[in-house]
Enzyme design. Structure first.
Site, PDB file in Angstrom:
ATOM      1  N   LYS A  50       0.666  -1.199  -0.080  1.00  0.00           N
ATOM      2  CA  LYS A  50      -0.139   0.104   0.133  1.00  0.00           C
ATOM      3  C   LYS A  50       0.882   1.286  -0.103  1.00  0.00           C
ATOM      4  O   LYS A  50       2.008   1.252   0.410  1.00  0.00           O
ATOM      5  CB  LYS A  50      -1.025   0.007   1.194  1.00  0.00           C
ATOM      6  CG  LYS A  50      -2.117  -1.288   1.230  1.00  0.00           C
ATOM      7  CD  LYS A  50      -2.989  -1.240   2.477  1.00  0.00           C
ATOM      8  CE  LYS A  50      -3.803  -2.283   2.183  1.00  0.00           C
ATOM      9  NZ  LYS A  50      -4.975  -2.215   3.250  1.00  0.00           N
TER      10      LYS A  50
ATOM     11  N   TYR B  90     -12.473  -2.477  -3.802  1.00  0.00           N
ATOM     12  CA  TYR B  90     -12.993  -2.839  -2.256  1.00  0.00           C
ATOM     13  C   TYR B  90     -14.337  -2.509  -2.389  1.00  0.00           C
ATOM     14  O   TYR B  90     -15.126  -2.242  -1.386  1.00  0.00           O
ATOM     15  CB  TYR B  90     -12.403  -1.590  -1.521  1.00  0.00           C
ATOM     16  CG  TYR B  90     -10.998  -1.725  -1.263  1.00  0.00           C
ATOM     17  CD1 TYR B  90     -10.583  -2.951  -0.280  1.00  0.00           C
ATOM     18  CD2 TYR B  90      -9.940  -0.897  -1.300  1.00  0.00           C
ATOM     19  CE1 TYR B  90      -9.344  -3.274   0.139  1.00  0.00           C
ATOM     20  CE2 TYR B  90      -8.667  -1.165  -0.866  1.00  0.00           C
ATOM     21  CZ  TYR B  90      -8.327  -2.286  -0.281  1.00  0.00           C
ATOM     22  OH  TYR B  90      -7.117  -2.505   0.231  1.00  0.00           O
TER      23      TYR B  90
ATOM     24  N   PHE C 168     -15.708   3.097   6.917  1.00  0.00           N
ATOM     25  CA  PHE C 168     -14.265   3.386   6.566  1.00  0.00           C
ATOM     26  C   PHE C 168     -14.083   3.378   5.210  1.00  0.00           C
ATOM     27  O   PHE C 168     -12.855   3.899   4.738  1.00  0.00           O
ATOM     28  CB  PHE C 168     -13.199   2.078   7.195  1.00  0.00           C
ATOM     29  CG  PHE C 168     -13.391   0.739   6.982  1.00  0.00           C
ATOM     30  CD1 PHE C 168     -13.074   0.561   5.876  1.00  0.00           C
ATOM     31  CD2 PHE C 168     -14.191   0.176   7.729  1.00  0.00           C
ATOM     32  CE1 PHE C 168     -13.412  -1.184   5.290  1.00  0.00           C
ATOM     33  CE2 PHE C 168     -14.462  -1.326   7.399  1.00  0.00           C
ATOM     34  CZ  PHE C 168     -13.971  -1.713   6.117  1.00  0.00           C
TER      35      PHE C 168
ATOM     36  N   ARG D 169      -1.137 -14.216   4.194  1.00  0.00           N
ATOM     37  CA  ARG D 169      -1.697 -13.612   5.208  1.00  0.00           C
ATOM     38  C   ARG D 169      -0.879 -13.724   6.551  1.00  0.00           C
ATOM     39  O   ARG D 169      -0.743 -12.685   7.338  1.00  0.00           O
ATOM     40  CB  ARG D 169      -3.015 -14.029   5.393  1.00  0.00           C
ATOM     41  CG  ARG D 169      -4.072 -13.758   4.421  1.00  0.00           C
ATOM     42  CD  ARG D 169      -5.441 -14.212   4.424  1.00  0.00           C
ATOM     43  NE  ARG D 169      -6.399 -13.497   5.638  1.00  0.00           N
ATOM     44  CZ  ARG D 169      -6.731 -12.519   5.424  1.00  0.00           C
ATOM     45  NH1 ARG D 169      -6.688 -11.567   4.296  1.00  0.00           N
ATOM     46  NH2 ARG D 169      -7.266 -11.984   6.466  1.00  0.00           N
TER      47      ARG D 169
ATOM     48  N   THR E 237      -5.057  -7.499  10.455  1.00  0.00           N
ATOM     49  CA  THR E 237      -5.323  -6.391   9.702  1.00  0.00           C
ATOM     50  C   THR E 237      -5.046  -5.255  10.624  1.00  0.00           C
ATOM     51  O   THR E 237      -4.460  -4.262  10.003  1.00  0.00           O
ATOM     52  CB  THR E 237      -6.789  -6.278   9.355  1.00  0.00           C
ATOM     53  OG1 THR E 237      -7.250  -7.458   8.599  1.00  0.00           O
ATOM     54  CG2 THR E 237      -7.140  -5.165   8.597  1.00  0.00           C
TER      55      THR E 237
ATOM     56  N   ARG F 242       2.618  -6.166   8.859  1.00  0.00           N
ATOM     57  CA  ARG F 242       1.965  -5.092   9.714  1.00  0.00           C
ATOM     58  C   ARG F 242       2.456  -4.665  10.921  1.00  0.00           C
ATOM     59  O   ARG F 242       2.532  -3.530  11.242  1.00  0.00           O
ATOM     60  CB  ARG F 242       0.446  -5.498   9.751  1.00  0.00           C
ATOM     61  CG  ARG F 242      -0.278  -5.462   8.223  1.00  0.00           C
ATOM     62  CD  ARG F 242      -1.338  -6.073   8.265  1.00  0.00           C
ATOM     63  NE  ARG F 242      -2.068  -5.633   7.114  1.00  0.00           N
ATOM     64  CZ  ARG F 242      -3.075  -6.862   6.460  1.00  0.00           C
ATOM     65  NH1 ARG F 242      -3.228  -7.949   7.273  1.00  0.00           N
ATOM     66  NH2 ARG F 242      -3.685  -6.682   5.453  1.00  0.00           N
TER      67      ARG F 242
ATOM     68  N   ASN G  46      -2.192   0.242   6.959  1.00  0.00           N
ATOM     69  CA  ASN G  46      -1.591  -0.934   7.325  1.00  0.00           C
ATOM     70  C   ASN G  46      -0.830  -1.777   6.340  1.00  0.00           C
ATOM     71  O   ASN G  46      -0.739  -2.940   6.334  1.00  0.00           O
ATOM     72  CB  ASN G  46      -3.021  -1.967   7.924  1.00  0.00           C
ATOM     73  CG  ASN G  46      -3.702  -2.355   6.671  1.00  0.00           C
ATOM     74  OD1 ASN G  46      -3.667  -1.902   5.602  1.00  0.00           O
ATOM     75  ND2 ASN G  46      -4.458  -3.415   7.056  1.00  0.00           N
TER      76      ASN G  46
ATOM     77  N   HIS H  17      -2.152  -5.424   1.682  1.00  0.00           N
ATOM     78  CA  HIS H  17      -3.307  -6.181   1.394  1.00  0.00           C
ATOM     79  C   HIS H  17      -3.184  -7.634   0.701  1.00  0.00           C
ATOM     80  O   HIS H  17      -2.200  -7.954   0.198  1.00  0.00           O
ATOM     81  CB  HIS H  17      -4.165  -5.498   0.466  1.00  0.00           C
ATOM     82  CG  HIS H  17      -5.508  -6.474  -0.094  1.00  0.00           C
ATOM     83  ND1 HIS H  17      -6.749  -6.470   0.771  1.00  0.00           N
ATOM     84  CD2 HIS H  17      -5.653  -7.217  -1.067  1.00  0.00           C
ATOM     85  CE1 HIS H  17      -7.417  -7.459   0.257  1.00  0.00           C
ATOM     86  NE2 HIS H  17      -6.862  -7.866  -0.950  1.00  0.00           N
TER      87      HIS H  17
ATOM     88  N   GLU I 125      -9.763 -11.050  -7.514  1.00  0.00           N
ATOM     89  CA  GLU I 125      -8.872  -9.786  -7.228  1.00  0.00           C
ATOM     90  C   GLU I 125      -7.353  -9.881  -8.345  1.00  0.00           C
ATOM     91  O   GLU I 125      -7.136  -8.843  -8.861  1.00  0.00           O
ATOM     92  CB  GLU I 125      -8.155  -9.842  -5.729  1.00  0.00           C
ATOM     93  CG  GLU I 125      -9.318  -9.536  -4.729  1.00  0.00           C
ATOM     94  CD  GLU I 125      -8.799  -9.483  -3.543  1.00  0.00           C
ATOM     95  OE1 GLU I 125      -9.542  -9.277  -2.378  1.00  0.00           O
ATOM     96  OE2 GLU I 125      -7.478  -9.312  -2.958  1.00  0.00           O
TER      97      GLU I 125
HETATM   98  P1  CMP Z   1      -7.533  -4.878   3.363  1.00  0.00           P
HETATM   99  O1  CMP Z   1      -7.192  -6.016   3.669  1.00  0.00           O
HETATM  100  O2  CMP Z   1      -6.882  -4.215   2.278  1.00  0.00           O
HETATM  101  O3  CMP Z   1      -8.985  -4.657   3.110  1.00  0.00           O
HETATM  102  C1  CMP Z   1     -10.002  -3.468   3.542  1.00  0.00           C
HETATM  103  C2  CMP Z   1      -9.069  -2.515   4.325  1.00  0.00           C
HETATM  104  O4  CMP Z   1     -10.022  -1.579   5.116  1.00  0.00           O
HETATM  105  C3  CMP Z   1      -8.344  -3.261   5.250  1.00  0.00           C
HETATM  106  O5  CMP Z   1      -7.157  -3.677   4.813  1.00  0.00           O
HETATM  107  C4  CMP Z   1      -7.896  -2.197   6.258  1.00  0.00           C
HETATM  108  O6  CMP Z   1      -6.771  -1.426   5.877  1.00  0.00           O
HETATM  109  C5  CMP Z   1      -9.106  -1.227   6.238  1.00  0.00           C
HETATM  110  N1  CMP Z   1     -10.176  -1.141   7.357  1.00  0.00           N
HETATM  111  C6  CMP Z   1     -10.347   0.282   8.133  1.00  0.00           C
HETATM  112  N2  CMP Z   1     -10.939  -0.123   9.133  1.00  0.00           N
HETATM  113  C7  CMP Z   1     -11.291  -1.576   9.038  1.00  0.00           C
HETATM  114  C8  CMP Z   1     -12.182  -2.292   9.698  1.00  0.00           C
HETATM  115  N3  CMP Z   1     -12.841  -1.678  10.923  1.00  0.00           N
HETATM  116  N4  CMP Z   1     -12.117  -3.604   9.485  1.00  0.00           N
HETATM  117  C9  CMP Z   1     -11.724  -3.948   8.414  1.00  0.00           C
HETATM  118  N5  CMP Z   1     -10.843  -3.155   7.612  1.00  0.00           N
HETATM  119  C10 CMP Z   1     -10.595  -2.063   7.829  1.00  0.00           C
END
Ligand code: CMP
Length: 142
Positions: free
Chosen positions: A10, A50, A58, A86, A92, A103, A113, A116, A127
């Site tokens: 990211k 997304y 968010f 993962r 996350t 992370r 974060n 992804h 994806e």
């Molecule tokens: P990612 O795996 O890229 O998928 C969605 C992204 O939303 C996640 O990583 C986080 O960076 C972001 N995000 C922000 N707030 C939340 C939340 N409450 N739960 C899950 N993802 C979140």
């Protein structure tokens, strides 16, 4: 089974200049990079990627962050690649991420974060196809 998964480094991690460090962790874990590109996502591209999160609180911040600078999008291939990737990324929310994960080491918040990873082989197929044509994925022949 041998799987493929989508990986995105990211904008925060690209900004920290740790693309190689992150790739190195994938390679050390036995994951092979079979497709890769750097891309500055448009708003429409980030929203489309997304789309499943469109109704979440968010979503707007997520799209704005993901378009704030270039990302590195890759396809990783290997045994159990979805889960293996993962595991390397960690939880996350970096606050919950195990020490030594990407992370834990590079992310500052759940919003920024660092990376992804696809959450299932079904998501991975969607994806990968979102970012790469079949001809852009390069199976290893040696
Ligand atoms: P990612 O795996 O890229 O998928 C969605 C992204 O939303 C996640 O990583 C986080 O960076 C972001 N995000 C922000 N707030 C939340 C939340 N409450 N739960 C899950 N993802 C979140």
């Amino acid at each position: 089974a041998i799987e493929r998964t989508l990986s995105i480094i990211k904008p925060d991690a690209v900004g920290k200049n740790v693309i190689g460090e992150i790739y190195s962790r994938f390679e050390k874990a036995g994951l092979k990079i079979v497709a890769a590109k750097m891309k500055h996502l448009s708003q429409a591209e980030a929203e489309g990627f997304y789309a499943e999160h469109r109704e979440r609180g968010f979503f707007k911040d997520l799209v704005s962050f993901m378009t704030s600078g270039p990302v590195v999008v890759s396809v990783l291939e290997g045994e159990n690649a979805v889960l293996a990737h993962r595991d390397i990324l960690g939880a996350t929310n970096p606050k919950d991420a195990a020490p030594g994960t990407i992370r834990a080491d590079f992310a500052v918040s759940i919003d920024e974060n660092a990376a992804h990873g696809s959450d299932s082989t079904t998501s991975a197929a969607r994806e990968v196809a979102y970012f790469f044509s079949a001809l852009e994925v390069c199976p290893r022949t040696r």
